[in-house]
Design an enzyme around this catalytic site. Structure first.
Site, PDB file in Angstrom:
ATOM      1  N   HIS A  64       0.813  -1.214   0.000  1.00 50.20           N
ATOM      2  CA  HIS A  64       0.000   0.000   0.000  1.00 50.20           C
ATOM      3  C   HIS A  64       0.848   1.266   0.000  1.00 50.20           C
ATOM      4  O   HIS A  64       0.490   2.251  -0.661  1.00 50.20           O
ATOM      5  CB  HIS A  64      -0.943  -0.010   1.209  1.00 50.20           C
ATOM      6  CG  HIS A  64      -2.024  -1.035   1.106  1.00 50.20           C
ATOM      7  ND1 HIS A  64      -2.455  -1.785   2.171  1.00 50.20           N
ATOM      8  CD2 HIS A  64      -2.771  -1.434   0.043  1.00 50.20           C
ATOM      9  CE1 HIS A  64      -3.422  -2.605   1.768  1.00 50.20           C
ATOM     10  NE2 HIS A  64      -3.627  -2.413   0.491  1.00 50.20           N
ATOM     11  N   ASP A  88     -10.010  -3.388   0.940  1.00 48.36           N
ATOM     12  CA  ASP A  88      -9.563  -3.455   2.333  1.00 48.36           C
ATOM     13  C   ASP A  88      -9.263  -2.073   2.903  1.00 48.36           C
ATOM     14  O   ASP A  88      -9.078  -1.923   4.108  1.00 48.36           O
ATOM     15  CB  ASP A  88      -8.340  -4.359   2.457  1.00 48.36           C
ATOM     16  CG  ASP A  88      -7.190  -3.908   1.568  1.00 48.36           C
ATOM     17  OD1 ASP A  88      -6.583  -2.864   1.861  1.00 48.36           O
ATOM     18  OD2 ASP A  88      -6.898  -4.612   0.575  1.00 48.36           O
ATOM     19  N   GLU A 108     -15.622   0.555  -5.523  1.00 48.58           N
ATOM     20  CA  GLU A 108     -15.517  -0.857  -5.150  1.00 48.58           C
ATOM     21  C   GLU A 108     -16.790  -1.571  -5.597  1.00 48.58           C
ATOM     22  O   GLU A 108     -17.902  -1.092  -5.345  1.00 48.58           O
ATOM     23  CB  GLU A 108     -15.309  -0.991  -3.646  1.00 48.58           C
ATOM     24  CG  GLU A 108     -15.478  -2.389  -3.080  1.00 48.58           C
ATOM     25  CD  GLU A 108     -14.520  -3.410  -3.671  1.00 48.58           C
ATOM     26  OE1 GLU A 108     -14.987  -4.518  -4.001  1.00 48.58           O
ATOM     27  OE2 GLU A 108     -13.318  -3.094  -3.810  1.00 48.58           O
ATOM     28  N   ASP A 140     -19.146  -0.996 -10.540  1.00 48.70           N
ATOM     29  CA  ASP A 140     -18.124  -1.674 -11.338  1.00 48.70           C
ATOM     30  C   ASP A 140     -17.087  -0.639 -11.776  1.00 48.70           C
ATOM     31  O   ASP A 140     -17.426   0.392 -12.357  1.00 48.70           O
ATOM     32  CB  ASP A 140     -18.784  -2.319 -12.558  1.00 48.70           C
ATOM     33  CG  ASP A 140     -17.772  -3.009 -13.450  1.00 48.70           C
ATOM     34  OD1 ASP A 140     -17.175  -2.316 -14.303  1.00 48.70           O
ATOM     35  OD2 ASP A 140     -17.578  -4.221 -13.301  1.00 48.70           O
ATOM     36  N   GLY A 141     -15.818  -0.911 -11.496  1.00 51.74           N
ATOM     37  CA  GLY A 141     -14.771   0.064 -11.780  1.00 51.74           C
ATOM     38  C   GLY A 141     -14.639   0.385 -13.253  1.00 51.74           C
ATOM     39  O   GLY A 141     -14.406   1.545 -13.627  1.00 51.74           O
ATOM     40  N   ASP A 158      -6.163  -0.829  -7.723  1.00 53.66           N
ATOM     41  CA  ASP A 158      -5.796  -1.869  -6.755  1.00 53.66           C
ATOM     42  C   ASP A 158      -6.722  -3.056  -6.996  1.00 53.66           C
ATOM     43  O   ASP A 158      -7.686  -3.281  -6.261  1.00 53.66           O
ATOM     44  CB  ASP A 158      -5.945  -1.323  -5.339  1.00 53.66           C
ATOM     45  CG  ASP A 158      -5.466  -2.305  -4.275  1.00 53.66           C
ATOM     46  OD1 ASP A 158      -4.888  -3.344  -4.651  1.00 53.66           O
ATOM     47  OD2 ASP A 158      -5.690  -2.038  -3.082  1.00 53.66           O
ATOM     48  N   THR A 160      -7.795  -7.185  -8.195  1.00 54.61           N
ATOM     49  CA  THR A 160      -7.434  -8.584  -8.086  1.00 54.61           C
ATOM     50  C   THR A 160      -6.683  -8.976  -9.352  1.00 54.61           C
ATOM     51  O   THR A 160      -6.455  -8.153 -10.241  1.00 54.61           O
ATOM     52  CB  THR A 160      -8.688  -9.447  -7.930  1.00 54.61           C
ATOM     53  OG1 THR A 160      -9.562  -9.192  -9.037  1.00 54.61           O
ATOM     54  CG2 THR A 160      -9.418  -9.123  -6.638  1.00 54.61           C
ATOM     55  N   ASP A 161      -6.291 -10.222  -9.473  1.00 58.23           N
ATOM     56  CA  ASP A 161      -5.582 -10.676 -10.665  1.00 58.23           C
ATOM     57  C   ASP A 161      -6.542 -10.775 -11.850  1.00 58.23           C
ATOM     58  O   ASP A 161      -7.762 -10.781 -11.679  1.00 58.23           O
ATOM     59  CB  ASP A 161      -4.899 -12.010 -10.377  1.00 58.23           C
ATOM     60  CG  ASP A 161      -3.697 -11.837  -9.465  1.00 58.23           C
ATOM     61  OD1 ASP A 161      -2.645 -11.425  -9.975  1.00 58.23           O
ATOM     62  OD2 ASP A 161      -3.827 -12.073  -8.248  1.00 58.23           O
ATOM     63  N   PRO A 165     -14.225 -11.332 -12.141  1.00 62.45           N
ATOM     64  CA  PRO A 165     -14.671  -9.943 -12.246  1.00 62.45           C
ATOM     65  C   PRO A 165     -13.536  -8.953 -12.480  1.00 62.45           C
ATOM     66  O   PRO A 165     -13.758  -7.868 -13.020  1.00 62.45           O
ATOM     67  CB  PRO A 165     -15.349  -9.686 -10.897  1.00 62.45           C
ATOM     68  CG  PRO A 165     -15.725 -11.027 -10.391  1.00 62.45           C
ATOM     69  CD  PRO A 165     -14.654 -11.959 -10.878  1.00 62.45           C
TER      70      PRO A 165
END
Length: 286
Positions: A64, A88, A108, A140-141, A158, A160-161, A165
């Site tokens: 971060h 998070d 988010e 949805d980003g 930031d 996920t892989d 989604p």
């Protein structure tokens, strides 16, 4: 003798990392993810989504700090910052340490992840929710980037892989939309994976970024949780001066901000890439 409890990360084909489970703090499915929170003797609280480690309370500061402070310290006036993902809120915590940031918007997709993190990771994100500069949008980003009329100085992805989604956040169309909502001279930083274990994913992301932005490179961070060697953070901008900010200027902009990983000298050094990553980067644009 009690049976040893373990949980394995299954992100990478052919290899997995097994964590001893001292305690299962939470385990359930949400609208978008299978979510598990465990306690481990080394990493503390470990949050896993769909079999991949997302954050741990022991080393979250490494990831971060570098995702937040490098672009914000490099920017002359990071007044408006956007985070896509980052459920998070550890990244938001680092961003809001900068008094030069006037507003932070976080998009988010899953409200339950935010609520979950607010409850279980208050040790590093509690201050975020009391900061009047912080605003959350549950959306949805990719859709947000395509539709919003807002403009930002710094955009932090930031994610996920690139599966499920999160896959849409690694597409050229998404990168075009990021450029659309980025003010002139702005900076986009994105999570681009571990090239040693994800060379194709890394090259696909960098190829897409380089097709959209005048300058697209990456810098490095070492995070024990994200095993496999160097983790890359993509750096995209139309302002070459952001790459040559002096250590003295960086130190001035970071004055009063306590860090455990980031330093101005390390900021500059993190853009020096090992040869194999340089080669992957060069091959991505041939």
């Amino acid at each position: 003798m009690s049976e040893r409890k373990t949980i394995a990360e299954t992100l990478h084909n052919g290899v997995s990392i097994v964590f001893d489970v001292d305690d299962v703090l939470y385990q359930d499915g949400t609208g978008h993810h299978q979510l598990a929170l465990i306690r481990n003797g080394i990493f503390g609280k470990v949050l896993m989504l769909d079999g991949a480690v997302q954050v741990t309370s022991r080393d979250e500061f490494m990831y971060h700090e570098m995702l937040a402070h490098v672009p914000i310290a490099a920017h002359d006036n990071p007044a408006d910052v956007l985070i896509i993902g980052g459920g998070d809120c550890g990244l938001a915590e680092e961003v809001l340490k900068h008094k030069r940031v006037g507003a932070l918007t976080q998009v988010e997709i899953d409200a339950s992840v935010l609520e979950f993190s607010k409850e279980h990771f208050a040790d590093f994100n509690a201050s975020v929710f009391d900061d009047p500069r912080f605003r959350v949008e549950i959306a949805d980003g990719a859709a947000f980037a395509a539709e919003t009329d807002q403009r930002f100085d710094v955009i932090l992805v930031d994610s996920t892989d690139p599966s499920g989604p999160g896959a849409v956040l690694f597409t050229t169309e998404f990168y075009r939309n990021l450029k659309r909502i980025l003010r002139p001279g702005g900076i986009v930083v994105s999570q681009n994976g571990v090239p040693f274990l994800q060379p194709e994913e890394f090259q696909t992301a960098m190829r897409g970024l380089r097709s959209v932005f005048e300058i697209a490179s990456c810098y490095l961070v070492a995070v024990p949780t994200y095993f496999g060697g160097h983790m890359t953070l993509g750096w995209s901008t139309d302002n070459a001066e952001t790459l040559t900010v002096s250590a003295e200027t960086l130190a001035q902009r970071m004055a009063g901000i306590d860090t455990r990983y980031y330093t101005p000298l390390h900021h500059r050094a993190s853009f020096a890439l090992p040869r194999f990553i340089e080669t992957l980067l060069e091959e991505a644009t041939k």
